[in-house]
Each structure stands twice: as C-alpha cells, then as structure tokens.
Scaffold this motif. Structure first.
Motif, PDB file in Angstrom:
ATOM      1  N   TYR A  53      -8.461  -4.587   8.829  1.00 50.19           N
ATOM      2  CA  TYR A  53      -7.267  -3.727   9.302  1.00 50.19           C
ATOM      3  C   TYR A  53      -7.440  -2.252   9.497  1.00 50.19           C
ATOM      4  O   TYR A  53      -8.211  -1.719   8.702  1.00 50.19           O
ATOM      5  CB  TYR A  53      -6.294  -3.997   8.168  1.00 50.19           C
ATOM      6  CG  TYR A  53      -5.779  -5.258   7.806  1.00 50.19           C
ATOM      7  CD1 TYR A  53      -4.996  -6.444   8.651  1.00 50.19           C
ATOM      8  CD2 TYR A  53      -6.307  -6.048   6.658  1.00 50.19           C
ATOM      9  CE1 TYR A  53      -4.601  -7.527   8.332  1.00 50.19           C
ATOM     10  CE2 TYR A  53      -5.991  -7.213   6.393  1.00 50.19           C
ATOM     11  CZ  TYR A  53      -5.212  -8.213   7.288  1.00 50.19           C
ATOM     12  OH  TYR A  53      -4.971  -9.530   7.099  1.00 50.19           O
ATOM     13  N   GLU A  54      -6.707  -1.764  10.353  1.00 50.20           N
ATOM     14  CA  GLU A  54      -6.713  -0.385  10.702  1.00 50.20           C
ATOM     15  C   GLU A  54      -5.468   0.061  10.066  1.00 50.20           C
ATOM     16  O   GLU A  54      -4.206  -0.401  10.310  1.00 50.20           O
ATOM     17  CB  GLU A  54      -6.815   0.028  12.133  1.00 50.20           C
ATOM     18  CG  GLU A  54      -8.019  -0.217  12.852  1.00 50.20           C
ATOM     19  CD  GLU A  54      -8.072   0.158  14.187  1.00 50.20           C
ATOM     20  OE1 GLU A  54      -7.223   1.099  14.581  1.00 50.20           O
ATOM     21  OE2 GLU A  54      -8.727  -0.336  15.068  1.00 50.20           O
ATOM     22  N   ALA A  55      -5.369   1.165   9.349  1.00 49.75           N
ATOM     23  CA  ALA A  55      -4.215   1.524   8.302  1.00 49.75           C
ATOM     24  C   ALA A  55      -4.190   3.099   8.759  1.00 49.75           C
ATOM     25  O   ALA A  55      -5.190   3.848   9.013  1.00 49.75           O
ATOM     26  CB  ALA A  55      -4.570   1.260   6.955  1.00 49.75           C
ATOM     27  N   VAL A  56      -2.937   3.448   8.476  1.00 50.76           N
ATOM     28  CA  VAL A  56      -2.512   4.986   8.543  1.00 50.76           C
ATOM     29  C   VAL A  56      -1.747   5.216   7.446  1.00 50.76           C
ATOM     30  O   VAL A  56      -0.420   4.327   7.122  1.00 50.76           O
ATOM     31  CB  VAL A  56      -1.765   5.381   9.913  1.00 50.76           C
ATOM     32  CG1 VAL A  56      -1.245   6.635   9.807  1.00 50.76           C
ATOM     33  CG2 VAL A  56      -2.622   5.103  11.184  1.00 50.76           C
TER      34      VAL A  56
ATOM     35  N   GLN B 132      -0.333  10.518   2.014  1.00 53.18           N
ATOM     36  CA  GLN B 132      -0.395  10.664   0.612  1.00 53.18           C
ATOM     37  C   GLN B 132      -0.427  12.242   0.524  1.00 53.18           C
ATOM     38  O   GLN B 132      -0.899  12.993   1.237  1.00 53.18           O
ATOM     39  CB  GLN B 132      -1.793  10.122   0.050  1.00 53.18           C
ATOM     40  CG  GLN B 132      -1.489   8.601   0.017  1.00 53.18           C
ATOM     41  CD  GLN B 132      -0.371   8.265  -1.056  1.00 53.18           C
ATOM     42  OE1 GLN B 132      -0.324   8.667  -1.884  1.00 53.18           O
ATOM     43  NE2 GLN B 132       0.029   6.999  -0.614  1.00 53.18           N
ATOM     44  N   LYS B 133       0.143  12.516  -0.662  1.00 53.52           N
ATOM     45  CA  LYS B 133       0.214  14.038  -1.394  1.00 53.52           C
ATOM     46  C   LYS B 133      -0.652  13.996  -2.740  1.00 53.52           C
ATOM     47  O   LYS B 133      -0.146  13.159  -3.408  1.00 53.52           O
ATOM     48  CB  LYS B 133       1.551  14.374  -1.282  1.00 53.52           C
ATOM     49  CG  LYS B 133       1.553  15.744  -1.986  1.00 53.52           C
ATOM     50  CD  LYS B 133       2.930  16.178  -1.948  1.00 53.52           C
ATOM     51  CE  LYS B 133       3.347  17.647  -2.407  1.00 53.52           C
ATOM     52  NZ  LYS B 133       2.296  18.803  -2.109  1.00 53.52           N
TER      53      LYS B 133
ATOM     54  N   ILE C 125       1.009  -1.130   0.104  1.00 51.90           N
ATOM     55  CA  ILE C 125      -0.037   0.276   0.006  1.00 51.90           C
ATOM     56  C   ILE C 125       1.000   1.266  -0.184  1.00 51.90           C
ATOM     57  O   ILE C 125       1.642   1.350   0.943  1.00 51.90           O
ATOM     58  CB  ILE C 125      -1.072   0.015   1.272  1.00 51.90           C
ATOM     59  CG1 ILE C 125      -1.819  -1.078   1.220  1.00 51.90           C
ATOM     60  CG2 ILE C 125      -1.703   1.251   1.409  1.00 51.90           C
ATOM     61  CD1 ILE C 125      -2.553  -1.429   2.698  1.00 51.90           C
ATOM     62  N   PRO C 126       0.805   2.184  -1.148  1.00 52.56           N
ATOM     63  CA  PRO C 126       1.701   3.286  -1.007  1.00 52.56           C
ATOM     64  C   PRO C 126       1.450   4.150   0.163  1.00 52.56           C
ATOM     65  O   PRO C 126       0.285   4.575   0.197  1.00 52.56           O
ATOM     66  CB  PRO C 126       1.287   3.784  -2.547  1.00 52.56           C
ATOM     67  CG  PRO C 126       0.565   2.637  -3.396  1.00 52.56           C
ATOM     68  CD  PRO C 126      -0.008   1.985  -2.138  1.00 52.56           C
ATOM     69  N   GLY C 127       2.375   4.663   0.764  1.00 58.40           N
ATOM     70  CA  GLY C 127       2.417   5.664   1.954  1.00 58.40           C
ATOM     71  C   GLY C 127       2.059   4.785   3.128  1.00 58.40           C
ATOM     72  O   GLY C 127       1.553   5.331   4.262  1.00 58.40           O
ATOM     73  N   CYS C 128       1.799   3.627   3.250  1.00 59.71           N
ATOM     74  CA  CYS C 128       1.319   3.139   4.418  1.00 59.71           C
ATOM     75  C   CYS C 128       2.409   3.034   5.442  1.00 59.71           C
ATOM     76  O   CYS C 128       3.349   2.644   5.417  1.00 59.71           O
ATOM     77  CB  CYS C 128       0.978   1.435   4.227  1.00 59.71           C
ATOM     78  SG  CYS C 128       0.001   0.685   5.607  1.00 59.71           S
ATOM     79  N   GLU C 129       1.864   3.627   6.731  1.00 65.93           N
ATOM     80  CA  GLU C 129       2.884   3.871   7.964  1.00 65.93           C
ATOM     81  C   GLU C 129       2.432   2.652   8.994  1.00 65.93           C
ATOM     82  O   GLU C 129       3.471   2.079   9.539  1.00 65.93           O
ATOM     83  CB  GLU C 129       2.665   5.151   8.436  1.00 65.93           C
ATOM     84  CG  GLU C 129       3.036   6.205   7.620  1.00 65.93           C
ATOM     85  CD  GLU C 129       3.169   7.587   7.984  1.00 65.93           C
ATOM     86  OE1 GLU C 129       2.359   7.909   9.163  1.00 65.93           O
ATOM     87  OE2 GLU C 129       3.506   8.403   7.497  1.00 65.93           O
TER      88      GLU C 129
ATOM     89  N   THR D 283      -2.473  12.832   6.196  1.00 62.04           N
ATOM     90  CA  THR D 283      -2.532  11.363   6.793  1.00 62.04           C
ATOM     91  C   THR D 283      -3.841  10.838   7.055  1.00 62.04           C
ATOM     92  O   THR D 283      -4.781  11.482   7.689  1.00 62.04           O
ATOM     93  CB  THR D 283      -1.660  11.440   8.137  1.00 62.04           C
ATOM     94  OG1 THR D 283      -0.457  12.118   8.050  1.00 62.04           O
ATOM     95  CG2 THR D 283      -1.452  10.029   8.584  1.00 62.04           C
ATOM     96  N   PHE D 284      -4.196   9.942   6.506  1.00 56.46           N
ATOM     97  CA  PHE D 284      -5.255   9.201   6.444  1.00 56.46           C
ATOM     98  C   PHE D 284      -5.409   8.064   7.487  1.00 56.46           C
ATOM     99  O   PHE D 284      -4.455   7.232   7.445  1.00 56.46           O
ATOM    100  CB  PHE D 284      -5.988   8.654   4.884  1.00 56.46           C
ATOM    101  CG  PHE D 284      -6.110   9.731   4.051  1.00 56.46           C
ATOM    102  CD1 PHE D 284      -7.482  10.427   3.796  1.00 56.46           C
ATOM    103  CD2 PHE D 284      -5.184  10.077   3.419  1.00 56.46           C
ATOM    104  CE1 PHE D 284      -7.681  11.201   2.814  1.00 56.46           C
ATOM    105  CE2 PHE D 284      -5.241  11.285   2.171  1.00 56.46           C
ATOM    106  CZ  PHE D 284      -6.639  11.849   2.161  1.00 56.46           C
TER     107      PHE D 284
END
Length: 173
Positions: A44-47, A50-51, A30-34, A58-59
């Motif tokens: 899944y909880e995701a952070v 992205q720009k 996942i691009p930008g997945c922290e 930050t989503f």
C-alpha cells in the motif's frame, strides 16, 4: 525500540483476520492516515500526517504485509519519508490466537527514525511510537468488535460519535 502487547478482541478469528487484510480498515486505524491505496499482494502507498514534539510532517511511503500465515500471523512493515523532518520506518509481527468467544491479537513492533525527528531524543520518540502503536491497535479493536448486546442499535452507535465502533462489522453489512 521494541514494543510488545496483546489485546483480546471480542470477535471471531476470521472477522479479525479479514479486517487486518482490509485496506479500508487499515486506513481508518493508522493514526493520521490521509490516504492508503494498493493491495495486500503489492503493498500500500500511504500518506500519513504526524506531529512529533515540535516537528510536523507529512510522510509518504509504503506499507507492506508479508510473512502471511492465513488466520494465524503476518508482518506489517512500513517506511515513510517526511522531507526535511526525516524518515520513519518500522514494523510489527502480529499473531492471532483463537480464544473462547474472542481472538487474542499479539504484536511485537519496532520503530526507527532519522533526520530532524531523531534529534528530538529517544524518550520523546519512544513515547510517541508507543502512543502510535497503542492508538492503531485500539482503533483496530474498536473497528472489529461487535457492539455489546446492551448497547444501542448500530445507527445510534454511529450517531454517538463512536464512529469506529463496529465499523468493520457494519461494512460487511
């Protein structure tokens, strides 16, 4: 906006299926997945950072796998909130078809945005969504494909900067 594409992945269908269910593989793809925590059953909880054009956000949100037909297909859906930047949500119907010596992965993805991001215009949003989908499935393909026979040993591949090439295969060890 709807995107469709397919990829021929040089890996056994079971390896491809196992990878799409593996949270470590998903996080890497996942691009930008922290961060990505949770399970297939509960989501899944995701952070994700992205720009999009001039808007950075930050989503935080949820990624769910549903409509699972083992070894054949599933749906990946996600929804995230980016504060004042707005929200993004979308999903992809993904199917897997065994081919000789490979697996054909086909997807149909759809994305929607709202808030400040939506004000950027559909051309920017459509281009960005296509780029994200392409990047996810390119990373996924690289993560599960076996290194080519003529390539250097796995240690050299890892040192060459191709950190995702064969990553899932090495994870299984």
């Amino acid at each position: 906006m709807k995107l469709t594409d397919s990829r021929d992945i040089k890996a056994d269908p079971q390896v491809v299926w196992d990878a799409i269910l593996n949270p470590e593989v998903l996080k890497e793809c996942i691009p930008g997945c922290e961060s990505l925590t949770g399970s297939v059953a509960e989501g899944y909880e995701a952070v994700v950072k992205q720009k999009v054009g001039p808007v950075s956000a930050t989503f935080t949100g949820l990624v769910q796998l549903s409509d699972i037909v083992p070894g054949k297909s599933l749906k990946i859906s996600g929804e995230g909130k980016g504060g004042v930047a707005g929200f993004a949500k979308g999903g992809a119907d993904v199917s897997f078809e065994p081919m000789e010596g490979r697996t054909r992965l086909t997807y149909a993805a759809e994305a929607n945005v709202g808030g400040k991001i939506a004000q950027l215009g559909s051309r920017i949003i459509d281009s960005f969504a296509k780029k994200l989908a392409d990047e996810f499935f390119t990373r996924f393909q690289a993560a599960v494909e076996e290194p080519e026979a003529e390539e250097a040993p796995e240690e050299a591949v890892a040192d060459s900067g191709e950190k995702t090439k064969g990553w899932f295969r090495r994870l299984l060890g």
